[in-house]
Design a protein around this motif. Structure first.
Motif, PDB file in Angstrom:
ATOM      1  N   PRO A 120       0.816  -1.220   0.000  1.00 30.45           N
ATOM      2  CA  PRO A 120       0.000   0.000   0.000  1.00 30.45           C
ATOM      3  C   PRO A 120       0.848   1.267   0.000  1.00 30.45           C
ATOM      4  O   PRO A 120       0.495   2.247  -0.653  1.00 30.45           O
ATOM      5  CB  PRO A 120      -0.806  -0.125   1.298  1.00 30.45           C
ATOM      6  CG  PRO A 120      -0.096  -1.129   2.133  1.00 30.45           C
ATOM      7  CD  PRO A 120       0.601  -2.056   1.194  1.00 30.45           C
ATOM      8  N   GLU A 121       1.984   1.240   0.733  1.00 33.27           N
ATOM      9  CA  GLU A 121       2.832   2.434   0.777  1.00 33.27           C
ATOM     10  C   GLU A 121       3.330   2.783  -0.615  1.00 33.27           C
ATOM     11  O   GLU A 121       3.356   3.950  -1.008  1.00 33.27           O
ATOM     12  CB  GLU A 121       4.036   2.200   1.710  1.00 33.27           C
ATOM     13  CG  GLU A 121       3.700   2.101   3.188  1.00 33.27           C
ATOM     14  CD  GLU A 121       3.172   0.736   3.602  1.00 33.27           C
ATOM     15  OE1 GLU A 121       3.231  -0.198   2.781  1.00 33.27           O
ATOM     16  OE2 GLU A 121       2.687   0.612   4.740  1.00 33.27           O
ATOM     17  N   LEU A 166      -7.721   4.000  -1.340  1.00 34.80           N
ATOM     18  CA  LEU A 166      -6.888   2.800  -1.434  1.00 34.80           C
ATOM     19  C   LEU A 166      -7.759   1.547  -1.371  1.00 34.80           C
ATOM     20  O   LEU A 166      -8.601   1.409  -0.478  1.00 34.80           O
ATOM     21  CB  LEU A 166      -5.879   2.772  -0.281  1.00 34.80           C
ATOM     22  CG  LEU A 166      -4.881   1.613  -0.284  1.00 34.80           C
ATOM     23  CD1 LEU A 166      -3.861   1.791  -1.394  1.00 34.80           C
ATOM     24  CD2 LEU A 166      -4.184   1.521   1.066  1.00 34.80           C
ATOM     25  N   PRO A 181     -12.583  -7.452   0.270  1.00 38.62           N
ATOM     26  CA  PRO A 181     -13.637  -6.504   0.668  1.00 38.62           C
ATOM     27  C   PRO A 181     -13.063  -5.209   1.245  1.00 38.62           C
ATOM     28  O   PRO A 181     -13.699  -4.160   1.167  1.00 38.62           O
ATOM     29  CB  PRO A 181     -14.431  -7.261   1.732  1.00 38.62           C
ATOM     30  CG  PRO A 181     -13.921  -8.638   1.738  1.00 38.62           C
ATOM     31  CD  PRO A 181     -12.623  -8.692   1.027  1.00 38.62           C
ATOM     32  N   GLY A 182     -11.874  -5.307   1.847  1.00 38.66           N
ATOM     33  CA  GLY A 182     -11.242  -4.123   2.394  1.00 38.66           C
ATOM     34  C   GLY A 182      -9.745  -4.169   2.155  1.00 38.66           C
ATOM     35  O   GLY A 182      -9.162  -5.242   2.019  1.00 38.66           O
ATOM     36  N   ALA A 183      -9.125  -2.985   2.107  1.00 41.14           N
ATOM     37  CA  ALA A 183      -7.666  -2.960   1.917  1.00 41.14           C
ATOM     38  C   ALA A 183      -6.961  -3.562   3.129  1.00 41.14           C
ATOM     39  O   ALA A 183      -5.852  -4.077   3.018  1.00 41.14           O
ATOM     40  CB  ALA A 183      -7.196  -1.522   1.684  1.00 41.14           C
ATOM     41  N   TYR A 184      -7.618  -3.476   4.288  1.00 37.40           N
ATOM     42  CA  TYR A 184      -7.051  -4.017   5.520  1.00 37.40           C
ATOM     43  C   TYR A 184      -8.105  -4.823   6.247  1.00 37.40           C
ATOM     44  O   TYR A 184      -9.304  -4.583   6.116  1.00 37.40           O
ATOM     45  CB  TYR A 184      -6.562  -2.890   6.440  1.00 37.40           C
ATOM     46  CG  TYR A 184      -5.466  -2.055   5.833  1.00 37.40           C
ATOM     47  CD1 TYR A 184      -5.748  -0.824   5.258  1.00 37.40           C
ATOM     48  CD2 TYR A 184      -4.145  -2.505   5.824  1.00 37.40           C
ATOM     49  CE1 TYR A 184      -4.743  -0.055   4.693  1.00 37.40           C
ATOM     50  CE2 TYR A 184      -3.136  -1.739   5.262  1.00 37.40           C
ATOM     51  CZ  TYR A 184      -3.447  -0.516   4.696  1.00 37.40           C
ATOM     52  OH  TYR A 184      -2.444   0.232   4.138  1.00 37.40           O
ATOM     53  N   ARG A 185      -7.606  -5.790   7.051  1.00 34.15           N
ATOM     54  CA  ARG A 185      -8.465  -6.547   7.957  1.00 34.15           C
ATOM     55  C   ARG A 185      -8.092  -6.182   9.385  1.00 34.15           C
ATOM     56  O   ARG A 185      -6.907  -6.064   9.700  1.00 34.15           O
ATOM     57  CB  ARG A 185      -8.208  -8.043   7.768  1.00 34.15           C
ATOM     58  CG  ARG A 185      -9.269  -8.823   7.068  1.00 34.15           C
ATOM     59  CD  ARG A 185      -9.002 -10.321   7.087  1.00 34.15           C
ATOM     60  NE  ARG A 185      -7.610 -10.658   6.931  1.00 34.15           N
ATOM     61  CZ  ARG A 185      -6.777 -11.008   7.909  1.00 34.15           C
ATOM     62  NH1 ARG A 185      -7.198 -11.033   9.143  1.00 34.15           N
ATOM     63  NH2 ARG A 185      -5.523 -11.320   7.665  1.00 34.15           N
ATOM     64  N   VAL A 186      -9.111  -6.012  10.234  1.00 37.00           N
ATOM     65  CA  VAL A 186      -8.842  -5.763  11.646  1.00 37.00           C
ATOM     66  C   VAL A 186      -9.530  -6.837  12.457  1.00 37.00           C
ATOM     67  O   VAL A 186     -10.469  -7.486  11.989  1.00 37.00           O
ATOM     68  CB  VAL A 186      -9.318  -4.357  12.093  1.00 37.00           C
ATOM     69  CG1 VAL A 186      -8.505  -3.284  11.376  1.00 37.00           C
ATOM     70  CG2 VAL A 186     -10.799  -4.159  11.841  1.00 37.00           C
ATOM     71  N   SER A 187      -9.069  -7.020  13.677  1.00 34.79           N
ATOM     72  CA  SER A 187      -9.571  -8.134  14.484  1.00 34.79           C
ATOM     73  C   SER A 187     -10.640  -7.709  15.469  1.00 34.79           C
ATOM     74  O   SER A 187     -10.960  -8.443  16.390  1.00 34.79           O
ATOM     75  CB  SER A 187      -8.403  -8.794  15.240  1.00 34.79           C
ATOM     76  OG  SER A 187      -7.785  -7.849  16.081  1.00 34.79           O
ATOM     77  N   HIS A 188     -11.205  -6.496  15.287  1.00 35.42           N
ATOM     78  CA  HIS A 188     -12.284  -6.078  16.171  1.00 35.42           C
ATOM     79  C   HIS A 188     -13.501  -5.710  15.338  1.00 35.42           C
ATOM     80  O   HIS A 188     -13.415  -5.597  14.114  1.00 35.42           O
ATOM     81  CB  HIS A 188     -11.840  -4.877  17.028  1.00 35.42           C
ATOM     82  CG  HIS A 188     -11.415  -3.696  16.210  1.00 35.42           C
ATOM     83  ND1 HIS A 188     -10.111  -3.478  15.833  1.00 35.42           N
ATOM     84  CD2 HIS A 188     -12.120  -2.666  15.683  1.00 35.42           C
ATOM     85  CE1 HIS A 188     -10.035  -2.365  15.129  1.00 35.42           C
ATOM     86  NE2 HIS A 188     -11.234  -1.853  15.019  1.00 35.42           N
TER      87      HIS A 188
END
Lengths: 179, 110
Positions: free
Chosen positions: B62-63, B80, B86-93
């Protein structure tokens, strides 16, 4: 020639709720030397750094756009993005920072591990961040040193006429039939 | 002076006026123009979409995508995306924002 990074880059610790934590410095336009933050190491987070927007104000990060984030329940949400530099130990690296509108922990994710080239060792009481290349060499050296083990002291299997002399060695040939 | 005071400033080439609209425009441009070809040619890579020009900048990280975009379009506004995700990033919350799918920086007035 650049100086190779030290083997042990930094040490983390466990917080009162059991979260693995690491002290980092976040650098921006207003604070080039960096503001110290306590971050949770979250391997379930795929990015570099995620933090509350309110904590980013005094740093002076460079806003660079928006993105979509997928949450643990499968839903998605849109977030602001910024670029910033993170200092861990004596190493500084830049990365994309997700800005969260609501209060939350500062999170370090898998992109942080990859960007800093870290081998993270976590036990029940300690967290150590090593330089990955140094760790890789150390593990391979240890593996090759144990590749030819001494004869095994393992007990012979029950009813076996030819107990093995060492792990992996075939049993000695049995007497030929009829002799 | 009265005429100037009445005129509200808006960039000549921008109809997007808040971060949520940037994200919406980025997703729309991706879906309409680039999704099929990018999923075939650059699965898993990151795309920075300039929502003003609709140009894209693709890179494995991404950078790199954002830096490439900034270098070529210093006044660009970027969204981005990760190709095929579905998303550029995954989070655990889970999302605790009051407006789950919108960038809700400020409460509406009134």
């Amino acid at each position: 020639m650049s100086t190779p990074p030290p083997p042990l880059i930094a040490s983390g610790y466990f917080g009162p709720t059991g979260d693995p934590l690491l002290k980092i410095k976040l650098c921006g336009l207003f604070n080039p030397a960096g503001i110290e933050l306590e971050a949770v190491i979250d391997t379930g987070f795929s990015g570099f750094l995620s933090m509350p927007l309110i904590q980013a104000f005094p740093v002076g990060l460079t806003l660079c756009g928006t993105t979509t984030v997928q949450f643990a329940d499968g839903t998605t949400g849109n977030k602001l993005l910024a670029m910033g530099a993170v200092v861990v130990g004596s190493i500084t690296k830049s990365g994309v920072i997700i800005l969260q509108e609501s209060p939350c922990s500062v999170l370090l994710g898998m992109d942080f591990i990859r960007t800093f080239n870290i081998a993270m060792v976590m036990t029940k009481s300690d967290i150590a961040l090593f330089d990955h290349d140094w760790w890789d060499k150390a593990v391979k050296a240890a593996a090759s040193a144990t590749a030819s083990p001494a004869p095994s002291a393992l007990p012979a299997p029950a009813n076996s006429p030819n107990p093995p002399t060492s792990r992996g060695d075939p049993p000695p040939p049995s007497a030929a039939p009829g002799t | 002076m009265r005429a100037l005071a009445k005129r509200s400033w808006k960039p000549a080439d921008m109809t997007i006026s808040n971060p949520q609209e940037v994200a919406d425009a980025g997703e729309r441009i991706y879906q309409q123009k680039y999704k099929t070809s990018l999923e075939k040619e650059h699965p898993g890579q990151f795309v920075a979409i300039d929502v003003k020009t609709e140009k894209i900048y693709v890179a494995p990280q991404p950078e790199a995508a954002l830096q490439q975009a900034k270098a070529e379009a210093p006044t660009g506004v970027f969204h981005l995306i990760r190709v095929g995700a579905p998303g550029a990033y995954r989070v655990s919350h889970v999302n605790t924002a009051s407006s789950p799918n919108r960038i809700g920086l400020f409460r509406p007035h009134g």
